[in-house]
Design an enzyme around this catalytic site. Structure first.
Site, PDB file in Angstrom:
ATOM      1  CG  ASP A 125       2.589  20.821  -5.317  1.00 28.88           C
ATOM      2  OD1 ASP A 125       1.358  21.959  -5.256  1.00 28.88           O
ATOM      3  OD2 ASP A 125       2.363  19.753  -5.664  1.00 28.88           O
ATOM      4  CG  HIS A 160       2.348  19.781 -10.571  1.00 26.63           C
ATOM      5  ND1 HIS A 160       3.291  19.158 -10.119  1.00 26.63           N
ATOM      6  CD2 HIS A 160       1.457  19.761  -9.996  1.00 26.63           C
ATOM      7  CE1 HIS A 160       3.137  19.008  -9.005  1.00 26.63           C
ATOM      8  NE2 HIS A 160       2.103  18.862  -8.830  1.00 26.63           N
ATOM      9  CG  HIS A 204       3.384  15.734  -6.859  1.00 29.26           C
ATOM     10  ND1 HIS A 204       2.312  16.734  -6.512  1.00 29.26           N
ATOM     11  CD2 HIS A 204       3.990  14.949  -5.373  1.00 29.26           C
ATOM     12  CE1 HIS A 204       2.536  16.971  -4.813  1.00 29.26           C
ATOM     13  NE2 HIS A 204       3.117  15.281  -4.721  1.00 29.26           N
ATOM     14  N   GLY A 221      -2.526  25.872  -7.762  1.00 25.10           N
ATOM     15  CA  GLY A 221      -3.154  25.057  -9.158  1.00 25.10           C
ATOM     16  C   GLY A 221      -4.429  26.817  -8.411  1.00 25.10           C
ATOM     17  CB  SER A 222      -7.160  27.278  -6.348  1.00 25.84           C
ATOM     18  OG  SER A 222      -6.422  27.804  -4.842  1.00 25.84           O
ATOM     19  CG  ASP A 234      -1.487  17.156  -7.984  1.00 31.19           C
ATOM     20  OD1 ASP A 234      -0.067  17.508  -7.322  1.00 31.19           O
ATOM     21  OD2 ASP A 234      -2.053  19.102  -7.974  1.00 31.19           O
ATOM     22  CG  MET A 236      -4.046  13.043  -5.076  1.00 33.44           C
ATOM     23  SD  MET A 236      -5.303  14.395  -4.898  1.00 33.44           S
ATOM     24  CE  MET A 236      -4.261  15.790  -4.151  1.00 33.44           C
ATOM     25  CG  MET A 269       4.130  18.189  -0.333  1.00 38.66           C
ATOM     26  SD  MET A 269       3.683  18.457  -2.463  1.00 38.66           S
ATOM     27  CE  MET A 269       1.937  19.503  -2.164  1.00 38.66           C
ATOM     28  CB  SER A 277      -1.627  22.015  -9.906  1.00 39.33           C
ATOM     29  OG  SER A 277      -2.136  21.033  -9.295  1.00 39.33           O
ATOM     30  CG  MET A 323       0.927  13.096  -3.878  1.00 35.93           C
ATOM     31  SD  MET A 323      -0.473  14.931  -4.045  1.00 35.93           S
ATOM     32  CE  MET A 323      -0.607  14.850  -5.130  1.00 35.93           C
ATOM     33  N   GLY A 325      -5.864  24.341  -2.829  1.00 36.31           N
ATOM     34  CA  GLY A 325      -6.776  25.720  -2.472  1.00 36.31           C
ATOM     35  C   GLY A 325      -6.407  25.544  -0.955  1.00 36.31           C
TER      36      GLY A 325
END
Ligand code: DX5
Ligand code: ZN
Length: 217
Positions: free
Chosen positions: A174, A32, A65, A196-197, A34, A36, A136, A7, A67, A144
Protein backbone atom coordinates in the site's frame (compact mmCIF):
# COMPACT_ATOMS: atom_id res chain seq x y z
CA UNK A 1 -5.32 -14.88 -7.92
CA UNK A 2 -3.69 -11.52 -7.26
CA UNK A 3 -6.02 -8.66 -6.33
CA UNK A 4 -6.20 -5.02 -7.35
CA UNK A 5 -7.62 -2.91 -4.52
CA UNK A 6 -8.48 0.73 -5.36
CA UNK A 7 -8.28 3.02 -2.32
CA UNK A 8 -11.27 5.36 -2.20
CA UNK A 9 -9.15 7.93 -0.35
CA UNK A 10 -8.28 9.22 -3.84
CA UNK A 11 -11.91 9.18 -5.06
CA UNK A 12 -14.14 12.24 -5.30
CA UNK A 13 -16.21 11.91 -2.10
CA UNK A 14 -18.93 14.17 -3.51
CA UNK A 15 -19.74 11.42 -6.04
CA UNK A 16 -18.51 8.37 -4.19
CA UNK A 17 -21.15 5.99 -5.55
CA UNK A 18 -20.25 6.79 -9.18
CA UNK A 19 -16.54 6.53 -8.37
CA UNK A 20 -16.97 3.07 -6.83
CA UNK A 21 -19.21 1.84 -9.64
CA UNK A 22 -16.61 3.09 -12.09
CA UNK A 23 -13.70 1.08 -10.61
CA UNK A 24 -16.01 -1.89 -10.06
CA UNK A 25 -16.86 -1.88 -13.78
CA UNK A 26 -13.17 -1.41 -14.55
CA UNK A 27 -12.35 -4.75 -12.86
CA UNK A 28 -11.41 -3.85 -9.26
CA UNK A 29 -11.32 -6.87 -6.94
CA UNK A 30 -11.55 -5.26 -3.51
CA UNK A 31 -12.37 -1.74 -2.23
CA UNK A 32 -9.73 -0.40 0.18
CA UNK A 33 -11.04 1.99 2.87
CA UNK A 34 -8.46 4.14 4.70
CA UNK A 35 -9.60 5.16 8.18
CA UNK A 36 -7.56 8.01 9.72
CA UNK A 37 -8.09 9.72 13.06
CA UNK A 38 -5.74 12.72 13.07
CA UNK A 39 -3.81 11.15 16.00
CA UNK A 40 -1.99 8.09 14.73
CA UNK A 41 -1.61 9.78 11.35
CA UNK A 42 -1.69 13.51 10.55
CA UNK A 43 -4.92 13.39 8.55
CA UNK A 44 -8.62 12.66 9.07
CA UNK A 45 -10.52 10.65 6.47
CA UNK A 46 -13.87 8.98 7.25
CA UNK A 47 -15.50 6.54 9.65
CA UNK A 48 -17.76 3.49 9.77
CA UNK A 49 -20.86 5.34 8.47
CA UNK A 50 -19.20 5.81 5.08
CA UNK A 51 -18.02 2.17 5.08
CA UNK A 52 -21.59 1.00 5.82
CA UNK A 53 -22.96 3.19 3.01
CA UNK A 54 -20.30 1.92 0.59
CA UNK A 55 -21.22 -1.64 1.56
CA UNK A 56 -24.81 -0.99 0.45
CA UNK A 57 -23.82 -0.01 -3.06
CA UNK A 58 -21.16 -2.61 -3.94
CA UNK A 59 -20.80 -6.37 -3.75
CA UNK A 60 -17.02 -6.12 -3.76
CA UNK A 61 -15.26 -7.10 -0.53
CA UNK A 62 -14.28 -4.17 1.71
CA UNK A 63 -10.74 -3.95 3.05
CA UNK A 64 -10.62 -1.60 6.05
CA UNK A 65 -7.17 -0.23 6.92
CA UNK A 66 -7.31 1.28 10.41
CA UNK A 67 -4.84 4.13 10.93
CA UNK A 68 -6.32 5.06 14.29
CA UNK A 69 -5.42 4.88 17.97
CA UNK A 70 -7.44 2.50 20.16
CA UNK A 71 -8.34 0.43 17.11
CA UNK A 72 -9.47 -2.48 19.31
CA UNK A 73 -12.50 -0.42 20.42
CA UNK A 74 -13.63 -0.01 16.81
CA UNK A 75 -13.33 -3.55 15.42
CA UNK A 76 -16.96 -4.52 16.02
CA UNK A 77 -18.19 -1.22 14.57
CA UNK A 78 -16.32 -1.74 11.28
CA UNK A 79 -17.36 -5.40 11.18
CA UNK A 80 -21.01 -4.32 11.46
CA UNK A 81 -20.39 -1.75 8.74
CA UNK A 82 -19.50 -4.61 6.38
CA UNK A 83 -15.72 -5.01 6.50
CA UNK A 84 -14.44 -8.28 5.02
CA UNK A 85 -10.81 -7.51 5.87
CA UNK A 86 -9.60 -5.37 8.79
CA UNK A 87 -5.97 -4.46 9.30
CA UNK A 88 -4.39 -2.77 12.32
CA UNK A 89 -0.92 -1.30 12.75
CA UNK A 90 1.87 -3.08 14.60
CA UNK A 91 3.15 0.28 15.91
CA UNK A 92 0.18 1.36 18.04
CA UNK A 93 -1.41 -1.91 19.13
CA UNK A 94 0.01 -2.97 22.49
CA UNK A 95 -2.22 -6.06 22.54
CA UNK A 96 -1.84 -7.03 18.91
CA UNK A 97 -2.53 -10.72 19.45
CA UNK A 98 -5.82 -9.88 21.19
CA UNK A 99 -6.95 -7.53 18.40
CA UNK A 100 -6.04 -9.96 15.61
CA UNK A 101 -7.76 -12.82 17.44
CA UNK A 102 -10.87 -10.68 17.91
CA UNK A 103 -11.04 -9.77 14.21
CA UNK A 104 -10.71 -13.44 13.23
CA UNK A 105 -13.37 -14.53 15.72
CA UNK A 106 -15.84 -12.41 13.72
CA UNK A 107 -15.19 -14.62 10.68
CA UNK A 108 -13.38 -11.96 8.64
CA UNK A 109 -9.74 -11.60 7.57
CA UNK A 110 -7.28 -10.03 10.00
CA UNK A 111 -4.19 -8.14 8.92
CA UNK A 112 -1.14 -6.58 10.58
CA UNK A 113 0.28 -3.39 9.00
CA UNK A 114 3.95 -2.39 9.13
CA UNK A 115 5.05 1.23 8.70
CA UNK A 116 8.04 1.81 6.41
CA UNK A 117 10.50 1.97 9.35
CA UNK A 118 9.22 -1.21 11.06
CA UNK A 119 11.18 -4.31 10.07
CA UNK A 120 9.60 -7.60 8.99
CA UNK A 121 11.41 -9.32 11.92
CA UNK A 122 8.80 -7.78 14.28
CA UNK A 123 6.24 -10.21 12.88
CA UNK A 124 7.75 -13.47 14.11
CA UNK A 125 5.31 -13.92 17.06
CA UNK A 126 2.16 -12.73 15.28
CA UNK A 127 2.44 -14.01 11.71
CA UNK A 128 0.88 -17.40 12.42
CA UNK A 129 -2.29 -15.60 13.61
CA UNK A 130 -2.56 -13.12 10.72
CA UNK A 131 -4.46 -13.76 7.47
CA UNK A 132 -2.48 -11.04 5.74
CA UNK A 133 0.34 -8.57 6.30
CA UNK A 134 0.14 -5.08 4.83
CA UNK A 135 3.50 -3.51 4.01
CA UNK A 136 3.26 0.29 3.88
CA UNK A 137 5.39 1.65 1.07
CA UNK A 138 4.70 5.27 2.06
CA UNK A 139 4.34 6.84 5.49
CA UNK A 140 0.63 6.45 6.21
CA UNK A 141 -1.65 9.47 6.14
CA UNK A 142 -1.98 10.63 2.56
CA UNK A 143 -2.54 9.40 -0.96
CA UNK A 144 -0.27 10.34 -3.84
CA UNK A 145 3.09 10.02 -2.05
CA UNK A 146 6.32 8.70 -3.51
CA UNK A 147 6.95 4.95 -3.26
CA UNK A 148 9.67 4.01 -0.72
CA UNK A 149 11.89 1.61 -2.63
CA UNK A 150 13.16 -0.60 0.19
CA UNK A 151 9.59 -1.91 0.46
CA UNK A 152 10.44 -4.37 -2.32
CA UNK A 153 13.14 -5.97 -0.16
CA UNK A 154 10.68 -6.05 2.77
CA UNK A 155 8.21 -7.99 0.65
CA UNK A 156 10.96 -10.45 -0.29
CA UNK A 157 11.87 -10.92 3.40
CA UNK A 158 8.23 -11.39 4.31
CA UNK A 159 7.65 -13.88 1.51
CA UNK A 160 10.65 -15.87 2.78
CA UNK A 161 9.30 -15.83 6.35
CA UNK A 162 5.89 -17.04 5.13
CA UNK A 163 7.33 -19.77 2.89
CA UNK A 164 9.78 -21.07 5.49
CA UNK A 165 7.10 -21.21 8.18
CA UNK A 166 4.41 -22.52 5.78
CA UNK A 167 2.06 -19.82 7.05
CA UNK A 168 -1.27 -19.23 5.38
CA UNK A 169 -0.76 -15.51 5.01
CA UNK A 170 -1.14 -13.09 2.10
CA UNK A 171 0.99 -10.02 1.41
CA UNK A 172 -0.60 -6.64 0.69
CA UNK A 173 1.31 -3.56 -0.44
CA UNK A 174 0.00 0.00 0.00
CA UNK A 175 1.40 3.35 -1.12
CA UNK A 176 2.71 4.66 -4.42
CA UNK A 177 1.83 1.49 -6.32
CA UNK A 178 1.40 2.02 -10.06
CA UNK A 179 1.82 0.28 -13.40
CA UNK A 180 5.57 1.08 -13.27
CA UNK A 181 6.41 -0.80 -10.05
CA UNK A 182 3.64 -3.40 -9.78
CA UNK A 183 5.62 -6.10 -11.62
CA UNK A 184 8.57 -5.85 -9.25
CA UNK A 185 6.19 -5.98 -6.27
CA UNK A 186 4.35 -8.96 -7.66
CA UNK A 187 7.58 -10.80 -8.43
CA UNK A 188 8.77 -10.10 -4.87
CA UNK A 189 5.65 -11.88 -3.55
CA UNK A 190 2.84 -9.36 -3.10
CA UNK A 191 -0.71 -10.73 -3.52
CA UNK A 192 -2.88 -7.62 -2.99
CA UNK A 193 -2.09 -4.22 -4.48
CA UNK A 194 -3.64 -1.07 -3.00
CA UNK A 195 -3.74 1.73 -5.55
CA UNK A 196 -5.20 5.15 -4.82
CA UNK A 197 -4.01 7.93 -7.10
CA UNK A 198 -2.64 5.63 -9.82
CA UNK A 199 -6.19 4.39 -10.48
CA UNK A 200 -8.49 7.26 -9.50
CA UNK A 201 -6.33 9.94 -11.15
CA UNK A 202 -5.63 7.94 -14.27
CA UNK A 203 -7.25 9.16 -17.47
CA UNK A 204 -8.53 5.66 -18.24
CA UNK A 205 -9.28 3.63 -15.14
CA UNK A 206 -10.35 0.46 -16.98
CA UNK A 207 -7.20 0.47 -19.03
CA UNK A 208 -5.04 1.05 -15.93
CA UNK A 209 -6.67 -1.81 -13.99
CA UNK A 210 -6.58 -4.09 -17.05
CA UNK A 211 -2.89 -3.39 -17.47
CA UNK A 212 -2.17 -3.96 -13.77
CA UNK A 213 -4.01 -7.29 -13.83
CA UNK A 214 -2.21 -8.37 -16.96
CA UNK A 215 1.16 -7.55 -15.37
CA UNK A 216 0.53 -9.43 -12.11
CA UNK A 217 -1.30 -12.45 -13.57
C1 DX5 B 1 -2.00 5.95 2.84
C2 DX5 B 1 -3.10 4.97 2.60
C3 DX5 B 1 -3.16 4.45 1.23
C4 DX5 B 1 -3.38 5.50 0.16
C5 DX5 B 1 -2.63 5.04 -1.05
O1 DX5 B 1 -1.91 6.20 4.19
O2 DX5 B 1 -2.98 3.86 3.46
O3 DX5 B 1 -4.10 3.41 1.10
O4 DX5 B 1 -4.73 5.70 -0.17
O5 DX5 B 1 -2.65 6.03 -2.00
P1 DX5 B 1 -1.62 6.03 -3.21
O6 DX5 B 1 -1.84 4.76 -3.98
O7 DX5 B 1 -2.00 7.26 -3.98
O8 DX5 B 1 -0.24 6.11 -2.63
ZN1 ZN C 1 -4.35 2.10 3.06
Amino acid sequence: MKKICPSILSADFAKLKEEIKDVEKAGADIIHCDIMDGHFVPNISFGSKIVADVNKITDLPLDVHLMIDNSEYFIDEFFKAGADFISVHYENNFHLNRVITRIKSLGIKAGVVLNPATPVSMLTEIIEYADFILIMSVNPGFGGQKFITNSVAKIRDLKKLITEGSYNCLIEIDGGVDTGNIKELSDAGADMFVCGSSIFNSGNRSETIRKMKEIVS
